[in-house]
Motif scaffolding. Structure first.
Motif, PDB file in Angstrom:
ATOM      1  N   ARG A  28       5.168 -31.665 135.826  1.00 44.01           N
ATOM      2  CA  ARG A  28       5.151 -31.028 134.503  1.00 44.01           C
ATOM      3  C   ARG A  28       4.553 -31.989 133.477  1.00 44.01           C
ATOM      4  NH1 ARG A  28      11.254 -28.713 135.343  1.00 44.01           N
ATOM      5  NH2 ARG A  28      10.691 -27.345 137.083  1.00 44.01           N
ATOM      6  N   TRP A  29       3.312 -32.374 133.721  1.00 44.47           N
ATOM      7  CA  TRP A  29       2.664 -33.373 132.897  1.00 44.47           C
ATOM      8  C   TRP A  29       2.473 -32.883 131.460  1.00 44.47           C
ATOM      9  CZ3 TRP A  29       2.613 -37.762 135.478  1.00 44.47           C
ATOM     10  CH2 TRP A  29       2.561 -37.728 136.872  1.00 44.47           C
ATOM     11  N   ALA A  30       2.025 -31.668 131.296  1.00 42.99           N
ATOM     12  CA  ALA A  30       1.771 -31.151 129.951  1.00 42.99           C
ATOM     13  C   ALA A  30       3.064 -31.033 129.159  1.00 42.99           C
ATOM     14  CB  ALA A  30       1.080 -29.789 130.043  1.00 42.99           C
ATOM     15  N   ALA A  31       4.098 -30.466 129.771  1.00 39.66           N
ATOM     16  CA  ALA A  31       5.374 -30.311 129.074  1.00 39.66           C
ATOM     17  C   ALA A  31       5.956 -31.661 128.686  1.00 39.66           C
ATOM     18  CB  ALA A  31       6.358 -29.541 129.957  1.00 39.66           C
ATOM     19  N   ALA A  32       5.865 -32.633 129.592  1.00 40.33           N
ATOM     20  CA  ALA A  32       6.388 -33.966 129.303  1.00 40.33           C
ATOM     21  C   ALA A  32       5.636 -34.603 128.144  1.00 40.33           C
ATOM     22  CB  ALA A  32       6.297 -34.842 130.542  1.00 40.33           C
ATOM     23  N   GLY A  33       4.309 -34.478 128.147  1.00 45.71           N
ATOM     24  CA  GLY A  33       3.514 -35.054 127.060  1.00 45.71           C
ATOM     25  C   GLY A  33       3.847 -34.420 125.725  1.00 45.71           C
ATOM     26  N   PHE A  90      15.747 -31.538 127.270  1.00 46.95           N
ATOM     27  CA  PHE A  90      15.888 -30.087 127.207  1.00 46.95           C
ATOM     28  C   PHE A  90      14.561 -29.388 127.456  1.00 46.95           C
ATOM     29  CE2 PHE A  90      16.117 -26.069 124.825  1.00 46.95           C
ATOM     30  CZ  PHE A  90      17.287 -25.530 125.341  1.00 46.95           C
ATOM     31  N   LEU A  91      13.471 -29.959 126.936  1.00 47.91           N
ATOM     32  CA  LEU A  91      12.165 -29.307 127.056  1.00 47.91           C
ATOM     33  C   LEU A  91      11.560 -29.425 128.446  1.00 47.91           C
ATOM     34  CD1 LEU A  91      10.369 -30.186 123.687  1.00 47.91           C
ATOM     35  CD2 LEU A  91      11.566 -28.089 124.318  1.00 47.91           C
ATOM     36  N   VAL A  92      11.823 -30.535 129.145  1.00 52.78           N
ATOM     37  CA  VAL A  92      11.134 -30.731 130.419  1.00 52.78           C
ATOM     38  C   VAL A  92      11.886 -30.137 131.614  1.00 52.78           C
ATOM     39  CG1 VAL A  92       9.979 -32.813 129.611  1.00 52.78           C
ATOM     40  CG2 VAL A  92      12.149 -33.019 130.836  1.00 52.78           C
ATOM     41  N   VAL A  93      13.194 -29.896 131.474  1.00 52.28           N
ATOM     42  CA  VAL A  93      13.915 -29.331 132.617  1.00 52.28           C
ATOM     43  C   VAL A  93      13.612 -27.843 132.725  1.00 52.28           C
ATOM     44  CG1 VAL A  93      15.772 -31.030 132.492  1.00 52.28           C
ATOM     45  CG2 VAL A  93      16.004 -28.871 131.261  1.00 52.28           C
ATOM     46  N   SER A  94      13.848 -27.283 133.887  1.00 51.62           N
ATOM     47  CA  SER A  94      13.599 -25.866 134.116  1.00 51.62           C
ATOM     48  C   SER A  94      14.656 -25.025 133.403  1.00 51.62           C
ATOM     49  CB  SER A  94      13.597 -25.555 135.609  1.00 51.62           C
ATOM     50  OG  SER A  94      14.849 -25.889 136.171  1.00 51.62           O
ATOM     51  N   PRO A  95      14.377 -23.749 133.140  1.00 51.51           N
ATOM     52  CA  PRO A  95      15.299 -22.904 132.390  1.00 51.51           C
ATOM     53  C   PRO A  95      16.716 -22.849 132.946  1.00 51.51           C
ATOM     54  CG  PRO A  95      13.174 -21.841 132.525  1.00 51.51           C
ATOM     55  CD  PRO A  95      13.090 -23.058 133.387  1.00 51.51           C
ATOM     56  N   TRP A 129      18.455 -25.138 134.118  1.00 52.22           N
ATOM     57  CA  TRP A 129      19.198 -26.335 133.749  1.00 52.22           C
ATOM     58  C   TRP A 129      19.390 -26.463 132.239  1.00 52.22           C
ATOM     59  CZ3 TRP A 129      21.658 -29.492 137.087  1.00 52.22           C
ATOM     60  CH2 TRP A 129      21.302 -29.404 138.440  1.00 52.22           C
ATOM     61  N   ARG A 130      18.737 -25.629 131.445  1.00 48.77           N
ATOM     62  CA  ARG A 130      18.768 -25.812 129.998  1.00 48.77           C
ATOM     63  C   ARG A 130      20.131 -25.564 129.362  1.00 48.77           C
ATOM     64  NH1 ARG A 130      12.878 -23.395 128.996  1.00 48.77           N
ATOM     65  NH2 ARG A 130      11.712 -25.348 129.130  1.00 48.77           N
ATOM     66  N   PRO A 131      20.926 -24.574 129.788  1.00 47.77           N
ATOM     67  CA  PRO A 131      22.255 -24.448 129.176  1.00 47.77           C
ATOM     68  C   PRO A 131      23.094 -25.712 129.308  1.00 47.77           C
ATOM     69  CG  PRO A 131      21.690 -22.426 130.323  1.00 47.77           C
ATOM     70  CD  PRO A 131      20.624 -23.419 130.669  1.00 47.77           C
ATOM     71  N   LEU A 132      23.093 -26.321 130.495  1.00 51.70           N
ATOM     72  CA  LEU A 132      23.842 -27.565 130.693  1.00 51.70           C
ATOM     73  C   LEU A 132      23.215 -28.699 129.891  1.00 51.70           C
ATOM     74  CD1 LEU A 132      25.982 -29.302 132.100  1.00 51.70           C
ATOM     75  CD2 LEU A 132      24.364 -29.603 134.001  1.00 51.70           C
ATOM     76  N   ALA A 133      21.881 -28.821 129.954  1.00 55.24           N
ATOM     77  CA  ALA A 133      21.196 -29.883 129.218  1.00 55.24           C
ATOM     78  C   ALA A 133      21.417 -29.733 127.716  1.00 55.24           C
ATOM     79  CB  ALA A 133      19.701 -29.857 129.536  1.00 55.24           C
ATOM     80  N   GLY A 134      21.434 -28.496 127.235  1.00 56.04           N
ATOM     81  CA  GLY A 134      21.675 -28.260 125.819  1.00 56.04           C
ATOM     82  C   GLY A 134      23.067 -28.692 125.396  1.00 56.04           C
ATOM     83  N   PHE A 135      24.069 -28.355 126.216  1.00 53.62           N
ATOM     84  CA  PHE A 135      25.441 -28.724 125.883  1.00 53.62           C
ATOM     85  C   PHE A 135      25.630 -30.239 125.906  1.00 53.62           C
ATOM     86  CE2 PHE A 135      29.735 -29.754 127.517  1.00 53.62           C
ATOM     87  CZ  PHE A 135      30.446 -29.441 126.372  1.00 53.62           C
ATOM     88  N   LEU A 136      25.143 -30.888 126.950  1.00 52.67           N
ATOM     89  CA  LEU A 136      25.313 -32.337 127.052  1.00 52.67           C
ATOM     90  C   LEU A 136      24.510 -33.061 125.968  1.00 52.67           C
ATOM     91  CD1 LEU A 136      25.162 -32.869 130.935  1.00 52.67           C
ATOM     92  CD2 LEU A 136      27.180 -32.756 129.455  1.00 52.67           C
ATOM     93  N   ALA A 195       6.982 -27.575 119.536  1.00 46.32           N
ATOM     94  CA  ALA A 195       6.681 -28.243 120.804  1.00 46.32           C
ATOM     95  C   ALA A 195       7.219 -27.437 121.979  1.00 46.32           C
ATOM     96  CB  ALA A 195       7.292 -29.647 120.808  1.00 46.32           C
ATOM     97  N   GLY A 196       8.401 -26.865 121.800  1.00 49.45           N
ATOM     98  CA  GLY A 196       8.986 -26.051 122.856  1.00 49.45           C
ATOM     99  C   GLY A 196       8.169 -24.814 123.152  1.00 49.45           C
ATOM    100  N   TRP A 197       7.641 -24.212 122.109  1.00 51.50           N
ATOM    101  CA  TRP A 197       6.813 -23.024 122.320  1.00 51.50           C
ATOM    102  C   TRP A 197       5.556 -23.381 123.114  1.00 51.50           C
ATOM    103  CZ3 TRP A 197       6.942 -18.153 122.813  1.00 51.50           C
ATOM    104  CH2 TRP A 197       5.801 -17.374 122.709  1.00 51.50           C
ATOM    105  N   LEU A 198       4.946 -24.529 122.766  1.00 52.42           N
ATOM    106  CA  LEU A 198       3.777 -24.969 123.516  1.00 52.42           C
ATOM    107  C   LEU A 198       4.148 -25.295 124.963  1.00 52.42           C
ATOM    108  CD1 LEU A 198       1.981 -27.312 120.941  1.00 52.42           C
ATOM    109  CD2 LEU A 198       1.239 -25.042 121.711  1.00 52.42           C
ATOM    110  N   ALA A 199       5.285 -25.953 125.149  1.00 54.09           N
ATOM    111  CA  ALA A 199       5.713 -26.326 126.501  1.00 54.09           C
ATOM    112  C   ALA A 199       5.950 -25.093 127.361  1.00 54.09           C
ATOM    113  CB  ALA A 199       6.980 -27.181 126.437  1.00 54.09           C
ATOM    114  N   THR A 200       6.539 -24.059 126.785  1.00 49.79           N
ATOM    115  CA  THR A 200       6.775 -22.843 127.568  1.00 49.79           C
ATOM    116  C   THR A 200       5.461 -22.144 127.904  1.00 49.79           C
ATOM    117  OG1 THR A 200       7.104 -21.544 125.529  1.00 49.79           O
ATOM    118  CG2 THR A 200       9.066 -22.469 126.588  1.00 49.79           C
ATOM    119  N   ARG A 201       4.451 -22.309 127.048  1.00 54.67           N
ATOM    120  CA  ARG A 201       3.143 -21.707 127.334  1.00 54.67           C
ATOM    121  C   ARG A 201       2.455 -22.418 128.495  1.00 54.67           C
ATOM    122  NH1 ARG A 201       3.414 -17.123 126.359  1.00 54.67           N
ATOM    123  NH2 ARG A 201       5.559 -17.762 126.674  1.00 54.67           N
TER     124      ARG A 201
END
Length: 297
Positions: free
Chosen positions: A92-97, A149-154, A156-163, A200-206
């Protein structure tokens, strides 16, 4: 053979909410600055919470000091560890960047705001005139959590968001307990991070049309609704604490002198703002993820 799953794309509503959130964050940031820095009432509330933090500085202060001392290294190490592992393993090079760029921009913006925002005008409140808004430590913690939160897959996001939200909230409360920052400084930091994370999140999801897919809540243990319910319950609990604390110091026959009421009201503001952002982020990015449905035979 079992039919292949059908992927349903993201509707325009998600894009609208991303745009709306991106616009709301700086607007609320400006309102936070105006009320808590430029008005007498706001200065009094903010400064009172800071002063009253001395009363509970004891063991809590020592623990929070250790957290703040380790925070820069801890935030960077944890965020980079996740980013490197996910990026290499999932490519996930683009999302990470995009995520790392947004985090750097949020931290730079915080430092610029500290220099550009005028000193606190004197409104009859005894306080340091230097500007401390937004909180740099809180920005660092929240932006590191946002990167993960942005680089993990959907799923995992609820857990990543809470932590991540809990980490940012704990950092913000720690800066208050140690009298490093006022509650408004912490809330402002959340808003700065939100202003950069949402676009950034919108771009990452694209860029993640292949991996930005999930089966909805409770399809995986990291996607359990529990990770959304917990911050909601915490926010409601601290809303009750804030209401009780403010009623104790509200003008009226039952008014009493405050020793820690402003502190608890300020702490509640931090917790509510942090977890509100957490829940909103999990919901919004859930809307932006493509859903997997079983195709009809």
């Amino acid at each position: 053979m079992r039919p292949a799953p059908e992927l349903r794309g993201v509707g325009r509503a998600a894009g609208f909410f991303f745009l709306l959130g991106t616009l709301v964050c700086p607007a609320v940031l400006a309102a936070t600055y105006y009320f808590f820095v430029r008005t007498t009432t706001g200065q009094f509330i903010d400064e009172s919470a800071l002063v009253e933090a001395v009363g509970i500085h004891g063991a809590a202060g020592r623990a929070s000091t250790k957290l703040l001392d380790w925070l820069p290294a801890l935030s960077v190490v944890l965020a980079w560890a996740v980013v490197v592992v996910v990026t290499i393993a999932r490519r996930r090079w683009a999302a990470a960047g995009i995520a790392v760029t947004a985090a750097l921009a949020a931290n730079i913006a915080t430092q610029i705001l500290k220099d550009l925002v005028p000193v606190r005008p004197f409104r009859g409140i005894e306080t340091l005139e230097l500007n401390s808004l937004p909180s740099g430590h809180t920005t660092l913690a929240a932006s590191a959590a946002a990167v993960v939160f942005l680089v993990v897959s959907p799923r995992w996001r609820p857990l990543a968001g809470f932590l991540g939200g809990s980490f940012a909230v704990a950092t913000g409360v720690s800066t208050l307990i140690n009298q490093w920052h006022r509650p408004a400084d912490v809330v402002a930091a959340f808003l700065v991070v939100g202003a950069f994370t949402l676009p950034a999140g919108w771009l990452a999801t694209r860029t993640g049309r292949r991996w930005n897919v999930w089966d909805g809540y409770d399809s995986h243990w990291a996607s359990a609704r529990l990770w959304v319910v917990l911050p909601v319950l915490a926010g409601l609990a601290f809303a009750a604490v804030a209401a009780y604390s403010l009623l104790k110091i509200a003008p009226g026959p039952a008014q009493e002198g405050s020793t820690t009421n402003y502190f608890w009201a300020g702490t509640s503001l931090i917790v509510i703002a942090g977890y509100l952002a957490t829940v909103a982020g999990v919901w919004l990015f859930g809307q932006a993820a493509r859903r997997r449905f079983a195709a009809s035979a």
